[in-house]
Design a protein around this motif. Structure first.
Motif, PDB file in Angstrom:
ATOM      1  N   GLN A  39     -14.094 -42.391   1.042  1.00 57.64           N
ATOM      2  CA  GLN A  39     -13.998 -42.187   2.477  1.00 57.64           C
ATOM      3  C   GLN A  39     -13.269 -43.364   3.098  1.00 57.64           C
ATOM      4  O   GLN A  39     -13.741 -44.511   3.031  1.00 57.64           O
ATOM      5  CB  GLN A  39     -15.375 -42.032   3.119  1.00 57.64           C
ATOM      6  N   ALA A  40     -12.125 -43.064   3.692  1.00 62.13           N
ATOM      7  CA  ALA A  40     -11.343 -44.074   4.399  1.00 62.13           C
ATOM      8  C   ALA A  40     -11.840 -44.171   5.838  1.00 62.13           C
ATOM      9  O   ALA A  40     -12.413 -43.209   6.361  1.00 62.13           O
ATOM     10  CB  ALA A  40      -9.869 -43.708   4.368  1.00 62.13           C
ATOM     11  N   MET A  92     -13.899 -46.575   0.890  1.00 64.98           N
ATOM     12  CA  MET A  92     -15.156 -46.813   0.197  1.00 64.98           C
ATOM     13  C   MET A  92     -15.270 -45.726  -0.866  1.00 64.98           C
ATOM     14  O   MET A  92     -15.140 -44.537  -0.540  1.00 64.98           O
ATOM     15  CB  MET A  92     -16.328 -46.732   1.174  1.00 64.98           C
ATOM     16  N   TYR A  93     -15.528 -46.138  -2.080  1.00 66.05           N
ATOM     17  CA  TYR A  93     -15.618 -45.201  -3.188  1.00 66.05           C
ATOM     18  C   TYR A  93     -17.083 -45.020  -3.591  1.00 66.05           C
ATOM     19  O   TYR A  93     -17.813 -46.005  -3.751  1.00 66.05           O
ATOM     20  CB  TYR A  93     -14.804 -45.705  -4.380  1.00 66.05           C
ATOM     21  N   TYR A  94     -17.457 -43.753  -3.765  1.00 66.55           N
ATOM     22  CA  TYR A  94     -18.829 -43.403  -4.107  1.00 66.55           C
ATOM     23  C   TYR A  94     -18.881 -42.614  -5.400  1.00 66.55           C
ATOM     24  O   TYR A  94     -18.032 -41.758  -5.657  1.00 66.55           O
ATOM     25  CB  TYR A  94     -19.459 -42.542  -3.011  1.00 66.55           C
ATOM     26  N   GLY A 110     -24.196 -43.052  -4.468  1.00 66.11           N
ATOM     27  CA  GLY A 110     -24.607 -44.442  -4.474  1.00 66.11           C
ATOM     28  C   GLY A 110     -24.265 -45.105  -3.151  1.00 66.11           C
ATOM     29  O   GLY A 110     -23.863 -44.441  -2.193  1.00 66.11           O
ATOM     30  N   GLN A 111     -24.367 -46.433  -3.109  1.00 65.58           N
ATOM     31  CA  GLN A 111     -24.108 -47.155  -1.864  1.00 65.58           C
ATOM     32  C   GLN A 111     -22.622 -47.378  -1.636  1.00 65.58           C
ATOM     33  O   GLN A 111     -22.200 -47.721  -0.538  1.00 65.58           O
ATOM     34  CB  GLN A 111     -24.847 -48.503  -1.867  1.00 65.58           C
ATOM     35  N   GLY A 112     -21.832 -47.173  -2.685  1.00 70.04           N
ATOM     36  CA  GLY A 112     -20.390 -47.298  -2.559  1.00 70.04           C
ATOM     37  C   GLY A 112     -19.866 -48.674  -2.918  1.00 70.04           C
ATOM     38  O   GLY A 112     -20.592 -49.672  -2.915  1.00 70.04           O
TER      39      GLY A 112
END
Length: 119
Positions: A39-40, A92-94, A110-112
């Motif tokens: 998510q950018a 942010m990568y999850y 997860g928290q990213g």
């Protein structure tokens, strides 16, 4: 209770590489689809890649040929090797898991880990 912990994010210049990891616990990974979402800032959550229960792999068109998803069942870890990164990959990568790949966008995450790519 499924727990996912991502790591490996950071700041790189365009063209660089990063390898993300996701440590999973509290479940049996060979009956779940596992994947990566991102998510950018100011944008919707986006599906990036997945590994299904039969080990079939799929990628979003924007990352195909640059990103490689893999998993190690022995230590319940999911990876995302990201090469030739561009500023558009900043997000942010999850890590996510679900019984069905089609539901990854609404799955437990997860928290990213933050990935920032500068030009």
């Amino acid at each position: 209770q499924v727990q996912l912990v991502e790591s490996g994010g950071g700041s790189v210049q365009a063209g660089g590489s990063l390898r993300l990891s996701c440590a999973a616990s509290g479940w049996t990974n060979n009956i779940y689809c596992m994947g990566w979402l991102r998510q950018a800032p100011g944008k919707k959550l986006e599906w990036v890649a997945e590994v299904d229960t039969d080990d079939s792999i799929n990628y979003a068109g924007s990352v195909k040929g640059r990103f490689t998803i893999s998993k190690e069942n022995a230590n319940n870890t999911l990876y995302l090797q990201m090469d030739n990164l561009s500023p558009e990959d900043t997000a942010m990568y999850y890590c996510a898991v679900h019984r069905y790949c089609a539901s990854l966008l609404t799955a437990v995450r997860g928290q990213g880990t933050q990935v920032t790519v500068s030009s």
